[in-house]
Design an enzyme around this catalytic site. Structure first.
Site, PDB file in Angstrom:
ATOM      1  N   LYS A 179      35.654 -20.528 -11.660  1.00 18.69           N
ATOM      2  CA  LYS A 179      36.501 -19.422 -12.121  1.00 18.69           C
ATOM      3  C   LYS A 179      37.688 -19.254 -11.180  1.00 18.69           C
ATOM      4  CE  LYS A 179      32.446 -16.991 -13.879  1.00 18.69           C
ATOM      5  NZ  LYS A 179      31.498 -15.896 -13.801  1.00 18.69           N
ATOM      6  N   CYS A 239     -20.731 -30.731 -18.902  1.00 21.70           N
ATOM      7  CA  CYS A 239     -19.764 -31.846 -18.941  1.00 21.70           C
ATOM      8  C   CYS A 239     -19.239 -32.126 -17.527  1.00 21.70           C
ATOM      9  CB  CYS A 239     -18.610 -31.499 -19.883  1.00 21.70           C
ATOM     10  SG  CYS A 239     -17.263 -32.693 -19.830  1.00 21.70           S
ATOM     11  N   GLU A 273      30.110 -20.878  -9.403  1.00 25.37           N
ATOM     12  CA  GLU A 273      28.834 -20.191  -9.611  1.00 25.37           C
ATOM     13  C   GLU A 273      27.875 -21.094 -10.367  1.00 25.37           C
ATOM     14  OE1 GLU A 273      29.767 -16.613 -11.783  1.00 25.37           O
ATOM     15  OE2 GLU A 273      31.409 -16.134 -10.429  1.00 25.37           O
ATOM     16  N   ARG A 317      23.662 -11.423 -26.509  1.00 28.22           N
ATOM     17  CA  ARG A 317      25.051 -11.783 -26.783  1.00 28.22           C
ATOM     18  C   ARG A 317      25.288 -11.869 -28.296  1.00 28.22           C
ATOM     19  NH1 ARG A 317      27.678 -16.689 -27.747  1.00 28.22           N
ATOM     20  NH2 ARG A 317      29.881 -16.640 -27.186  1.00 28.22           N
ATOM     21  N   LYS A 376      25.629 -22.181 -13.326  1.00 34.19           N
ATOM     22  CA  LYS A 376      25.577 -21.831 -14.747  1.00 34.19           C
ATOM     23  C   LYS A 376      24.097 -21.773 -15.117  1.00 34.19           C
ATOM     24  CE  LYS A 376      27.558 -23.121 -19.209  1.00 34.19           C
ATOM     25  NZ  LYS A 376      26.310 -23.070 -19.953  1.00 34.19           N
ATOM     26  N   CYS A 401     -15.631 -35.271 -26.844  1.00 39.66           N
ATOM     27  CA  CYS A 401     -15.090 -35.146 -25.492  1.00 39.66           C
ATOM     28  C   CYS A 401     -14.982 -36.540 -24.862  1.00 39.66           C
ATOM     29  CB  CYS A 401     -16.001 -34.261 -24.644  1.00 39.66           C
ATOM     30  SG  CYS A 401     -15.585 -34.293 -22.880  1.00 39.66           S
ATOM     31  N   CYS A 453     -14.217 -28.828 -25.286  1.00 34.46           N
ATOM     32  CA  CYS A 453     -15.537 -29.414 -25.103  1.00 34.46           C
ATOM     33  C   CYS A 453     -16.384 -28.234 -24.639  1.00 34.46           C
ATOM     34  CB  CYS A 453     -15.498 -30.495 -24.020  1.00 34.46           C
ATOM     35  SG  CYS A 453     -17.133 -30.877 -23.371  1.00 34.46           S
ATOM     36  N   CYS A 482     -17.900 -36.586 -21.852  1.00 33.29           N
ATOM     37  CA  CYS A 482     -19.346 -36.488 -22.075  1.00 33.29           C
ATOM     38  C   CYS A 482     -19.752 -36.900 -23.487  1.00 33.29           C
ATOM     39  CB  CYS A 482     -19.833 -35.073 -21.767  1.00 33.29           C
ATOM     40  SG  CYS A 482     -19.235 -33.855 -22.942  1.00 33.29           S
ATOM     41  N   ASP A 529      20.744 -21.324 -17.026  1.00 37.81           N
ATOM     42  CA  ASP A 529      20.337 -21.642 -18.388  1.00 37.81           C
ATOM     43  C   ASP A 529      19.288 -20.648 -18.851  1.00 37.81           C
ATOM     44  OD1 ASP A 529      20.198 -22.917 -20.767  1.00 37.81           O
ATOM     45  OD2 ASP A 529      19.066 -24.644 -20.040  1.00 37.81           O
ATOM     46  N   SER A 588      32.771 -17.718 -24.765  1.00 37.22           N
ATOM     47  CA  SER A 588      32.015 -18.821 -24.161  1.00 37.22           C
ATOM     48  C   SER A 588      32.957 -19.592 -23.243  1.00 37.22           C
ATOM     49  CB  SER A 588      31.420 -19.708 -25.248  1.00 37.22           C
ATOM     50  OG  SER A 588      32.440 -20.101 -26.125  1.00 37.22           O
ATOM     51  N   LEU A 589      32.558 -20.753 -22.805  1.00 33.26           N
ATOM     52  CA  LEU A 589      33.348 -21.476 -21.811  1.00 33.26           C
ATOM     53  C   LEU A 589      33.656 -22.888 -22.278  1.00 33.26           C
ATOM     54  CD1 LEU A 589      31.418 -20.640 -18.516  1.00 33.26           C
ATOM     55  CD2 LEU A 589      33.671 -19.800 -19.167  1.00 33.26           C
ATOM     56  N   LYS A 618      29.275 -29.315 -16.483  1.00 32.89           N
ATOM     57  CA  LYS A 618      27.862 -29.557 -16.735  1.00 32.89           C
ATOM     58  C   LYS A 618      27.297 -30.548 -15.722  1.00 32.89           C
ATOM     59  CE  LYS A 618      26.604 -28.058 -20.959  1.00 32.89           C
ATOM     60  NZ  LYS A 618      25.323 -27.474 -21.266  1.00 32.89           N
ATOM     61  N   ALA A 650       0.830  -1.207   0.000  1.00 35.48           N
ATOM     62  CA  ALA A 650       0.000   0.000   0.000  1.00 35.48           C
ATOM     63  C   ALA A 650       0.868   1.263   0.000  1.00 35.48           C
ATOM     64  CB  ALA A 650      -0.922  -0.008   1.208  1.00 35.48           C
ATOM     65  N   TYR A 678      26.766 -11.752 -13.361  1.00 32.83           N
ATOM     66  CA  TYR A 678      27.898 -12.468 -12.762  1.00 32.83           C
ATOM     67  C   TYR A 678      29.265 -11.984 -13.241  1.00 32.83           C
ATOM     68  CZ  TYR A 678      26.920 -14.821 -17.145  1.00 32.83           C
ATOM     69  OH  TYR A 678      26.650 -15.058 -18.460  1.00 32.83           O
TER      70      TYR A 678
HETATM   71  S1  IVH Z   1      31.150 -16.678 -17.157  1.00 35.10           S
HETATM   72  C1  IVH Z   1      34.149 -15.832 -20.592  1.00 35.10           C
HETATM   73  N1  IVH Z   1      29.367 -17.307 -15.384  1.00 35.10           N
HETATM   74  O1  IVH Z   1      27.043 -19.849 -19.922  1.00 35.10           O
HETATM   75  C2  IVH Z   1      32.838 -16.444 -20.387  1.00 35.10           C
HETATM   76  N2  IVH Z   1      28.840 -17.662 -17.669  1.00 35.10           N
HETATM   77  O2  IVH Z   1      29.461 -20.655 -22.395  1.00 35.10           O
HETATM   78  C3  IVH Z   1      32.105 -15.679 -19.350  1.00 35.10           C
HETATM   79  N3  IVH Z   1      26.563 -18.500 -18.072  1.00 35.10           N
HETATM   80  O3  IVH Z   1      26.423 -18.162 -22.511  1.00 35.10           O
HETATM   81  C4  IVH Z   1      30.996 -16.490 -18.874  1.00 35.10           C
HETATM   82  N4  IVH Z   1      25.955 -18.584 -15.957  1.00 35.10           N
HETATM   83  O4  IVH Z   1      26.561 -16.475 -20.532  1.00 35.10           O
HETATM   84  C5  IVH Z   1      29.659 -17.277 -16.687  1.00 35.10           C
HETATM   85  N5  IVH Z   1      27.842 -17.776 -13.687  1.00 35.10           N
HETATM   86  C6  IVH Z   1      28.136 -17.731 -14.983  1.00 35.10           C
HETATM   87  C7  IVH Z   1      27.234 -18.136 -15.992  1.00 35.10           C
HETATM   88  C8  IVH Z   1      27.624 -18.085 -17.331  1.00 35.10           C
HETATM   89  C9  IVH Z   1      25.591 -18.795 -17.213  1.00 35.10           C
HETATM   90  C10 IVH Z   1      26.467 -18.639 -19.543  1.00 35.10           C
HETATM   91  C11 IVH Z   1      27.250 -17.644 -20.346  1.00 35.10           C
HETATM   92  C12 IVH Z   1      27.498 -18.352 -21.649  1.00 35.10           C
HETATM   93  C13 IVH Z   1      27.547 -19.782 -21.225  1.00 35.10           C
HETATM   94  C14 IVH Z   1      28.978 -20.256 -21.188  1.00 35.10           C
END
Ligand code: IVH
Length: 680
Positions: A302, A443, A120, A143, A122, A420, A438, A423, A124, A88-89, A326, A40, A237
């Site tokens: 990391k 029903c 951390e 991205r 990851k 249905c 339906c 019924c 999705d 990417s990673l 993963k 409120a 992150y």
């Molecule tokens: S670090 C240099 N930290 O996962 C790469 N990535 O291929 C910096 N993702 O699409 C990424 N959670 O965006 C990092 N805690 C996290 C993450 C993360 C998800 C994604 C990232 C990328 C894919 C990694």
């Protein structure tokens, strides 16, 4: 916050002050899950700002909370070049691969360099890259291919979790870079995704295959008002670039800094000094991932010392200083044995897959959602197919698709039902909709669903109504519409199988008590398509009573903010039906609340003003149920433990929240305590 002066503030000053204050309250609510003001109070400030802005439209800025509802429509997304390549990673698929990464890394560093790591989740979702100039959010992008992304700034502005201006806390003295670029992940919270899909299916629209697609669909809207209507969230992150301040070296410190600026930073970031410790955290996460409200497909490890990690350079597109580990896919293949058709409360015929039981991530799965027959046709799913299913969190697993290469010719196509299944009336597929209905309002299956909804938690919340009660009453001819539950008689009930005195008394007492529920709950409960509790609240706030709503025309309804032509048409059509008018009359005569001025349900409020956090697995209650009990007793449930938490309700396998509660001296209670003390 701006100091008040002897003089009244000018509109410019007051607008700026309200803007900052409201953005801070949004942050407390959406990021910290720990609001400082009541709804409120928030609404009052918001209304004041909206009124001032309406009188002084030239003072509206893009970072005003009134603009979070979106509305800017673009004709296409502009391209934007990222300041640095969005990498990417590399992935480790086993403990051995993680060890190999560690060994490789150590070799690249001077002898005996101490190494520690952050771990951390990851997430999705969809990667987003945000730019802040002198603290103001000026650019938000996808991205894309890592070098060039698409500008989705107006859409990202609608995410309540993302700051419009940093630092969000007006009292903070943390230094702010002249130019800041951060990276994170936007996502659709799992529970919200499930509800969103259910609503889409009910409305005969195409559903989203998974939360990630739903997030992507929401962010890639040219009309930002559509993005705003979808409950996306985000986690940040990574600091990609920060001009004008000295960045701390450690990732742990950088996450703290992001947090201090007011970004949503993933909770449950862990810290480790060895591979063994990382593997222990990984094992913990296999359980934790089941409890969180977003999809996590692994962990990101990391090197904590970021300059050291950066100096290691990269291989191809992957930085050497980080690696993704993963989780085992929560996907399995199994046989689709049959497709059962369930009748929804609005008459939608929803297919449900019966599967050969299969274990996915520790849970035996027997059913999966298929949403609608259009989806079955689109994915060409056949009975007898080997299908890939996926489960995440608590939501019903879903079918990703068939494995066509495993067909042997015995598979049978799935025909949409022409009648249905309950019924036997012919089905209808409205033009432009994917759902099949339906349309027989008598029903019996629809009646059972409607009753379930009517007595459910978001509607009249009649606890004494078990899951089978509605079906049993309908089968025995004791109810023909939802209103009949107010006209049950004791003798009829006692004649039913399994209904002893106590059960009957309970049932009737629950029904009686529900007459005190608010008109908003009654309007929700009668089950008008597209009118859930939020819309019911909007409608009654405006018109005052259900009877007034029955008289409202299209123009009156669409003038209400948040009510479009689709909702208006559905409301009008509902009140026009003779069957519905009759139901309404019976409900009114039974004494239910039809107007909003009436008092809220009486009852004990022993948890008034108390804040709870729930963690771990409770012996019998699901989280939602525990939450409902706490709220019904006047308490509030938040997501994270802080000094403002009064009670931690802990079950089996309570993790970091329990530790934190103990550190802060928060009282830890269990399910038994809750049931004894909730006053119900
Ligand atoms: S670090 C240099 N930290 O996962 C790469 N990535 O291929 C910096 N993702 O699409 C990424 N959670 O965006 C990092 N805690 C996290 C993450 C993360 C998800 C994604 C990232 C990328 C894919 C990694």
């Amino acid at each position: 916050m701006t100091q008040s002066t002897l003089f009244d503030p000018t509109p410019t000053e007051r607008i700026a002050e309200l803007r900052d204050t409201l953005n801070y309250h949004i942050y407390r609510y959406y990021v910290l899950d720990d609001p400082h003001v009541s709804d409120a109070e928030y609404d009052a400030l918001f209304d004041e700002l909206a009124a001032l802005e309406q009188a002084n439209p030239e003072l509206i800025t893009v970072d005003s909370p009134t603009q979070r509802v979106g509305g800017l429509v673009q004709d296409k997304f502009e391209k934007v070049q990222h300041v640095t390549r969005m990498l990417s990673l590399a992935k480790a698929l086993s403990a051995e691969e993680l060890q190999a990464w560690h060994t490789r890394t150590v070799k690249l560093l001077p002898d005996n360099t101490p190494l520690d790591f952050t771990i951390e989740p990851k997430i999705d979702g969809l990667t987003v890259v945000l730019t802040y100039e002198d603290g103001a959010f000026t650019l938000g992008a996808t991205r894309g291919n890592g070098e060039i992304g698409e500008k989705i700034t107006p859409n990202l502005r609608t995410l309540n979790a993302l700051p419009q201006r940093i630092p969000v806390n007006p009292d903070s003295t943390v230094p702010v870079p002249s130019l800041l670029v951060v990276r994170g992940e936007a996502f659709f919270p799992l529970d919200k995704w499930e509800k969103f899909n259910r609503d889409l299916a009910d409305a005969g629209e195409r559903t989203y295959m998974n939360p990630r697609n739903a997030a992507s669909g929401a962010l890639r809207q040219l009309d930002s008002a559509i993005t705003a209507s979808r409950p996306l969230s985000a986690y940040i992150y990574d600091i990609v670039l920060a001009d004008g301040i000295e960045l701390p070296a450690l990732q742990t410190q950088r996450l703290d800094l992001l947090r201090e600026w007011g970004f949503p930073v993933p909770e449950d970031v862990r810290y480790a000094q060895s591979i063994d410790e990382i593997l222990t955290v990984y094992d913990d996460w296999l359980e934790l991932r089941e409890q969180i409200n977003y999809e996590v497909d692994g962990l990101v490890i990391k090197i904590n010392d970021r300059p050291m990690a950066d100096d290691l350079g990269f291989t191809g597109k992957d930085p050497r200083g980080s690696i993704a580990m993963k989780f085992p896919a929560q996907e399995r293949t199994t046989k689709l044995l049959d497709v059962q058709v369930n009748v929804g409360r609005t008459g939608t015929l929803a297919p449900l897959a019966n599967l050969e039981p299969v274990e996915v991530g520790g849970v035996v799965v027997r059913n999966a959602t298929l949403h609608n027959f259009d989806e079955i046709a689109r994915k060409d799913i056949r009975i007898g197919d080997t299908v890939v299913i996926k489960r995440a969190g608590d939501v019903i697993p879903y079918i990703i698709g068939p494995v066509e290469s495993l067909r042997d010719g015995s598979e049978r196509p799935i025909e949409p039902p022409s009648v249905c299944p309950t019924c036997g009336e012919p089905t209808v597929q409205p033009v432009g909709e994917v759902a099949i209905y339906c349309e027989n309002s008598a029903c019996p299956a629809q009646l059972v669903r409607r009753v379930e909804y009517f007595v459910g938690r978001s509607a009249l919340d009649i606890r004494s109504f078990g899951t089978k009660t509605g079906a049993q009453l309908a089968e025995n001819g004791l109810i023909h519409d939802i209103a009949d539950i107010y006209y049950l008689n004791r003798a009829d009930l006692l004649a039913l199988d399994g209904y002893k005195e106590k059960k009957v008394d309970n049932l009737l007492a629950g029904v009686e008590l529900s007459k005190q529920q608010s008109a908003v709950r009654v309007l929700t409960a009668i089950g008008i398509r597209f009118v859930g509790s939020t819309v019911a609240g909007l409608l009654l706030d405006e018109v005052g009573s259900i009877d007034a709503l029955a008289q409202a025309d299209q123009a009156r309804l669409t003038a209400i903010e948040g009510v479009g032509p689709r909702i208006a048409a559905s409301v009008i059509a509902w009140f026009q039906s003779e069957h519905n008018q009759n139901v309404l009359r019976k409900l009114r005569e039974a004494g239910l609340q039809f107007a909003i001025e009436r008092v809220e349900p009486a009852g004990a409020q022993p948890f008034e003003g108390k804040t709870f956090v729930i963690t771990g697995t409770l012996p019998t209650l699901k989280r939602d149920a525990a939450k409902a009990i706490i709220e019904a007793a006047g308490g509030k449930v938040t997501g994270s433990v802080s000094k403002n938490t009064d009670y931690l309700l802990a079950g089996e396998k309570a993790g970091s929240k329990l530790t934190k509660a103990e550190q802060l001296g928060v009282t830890v209670v269990d399910e038994a305590w809750l049931t004894v003390n909730c006053g119900k």
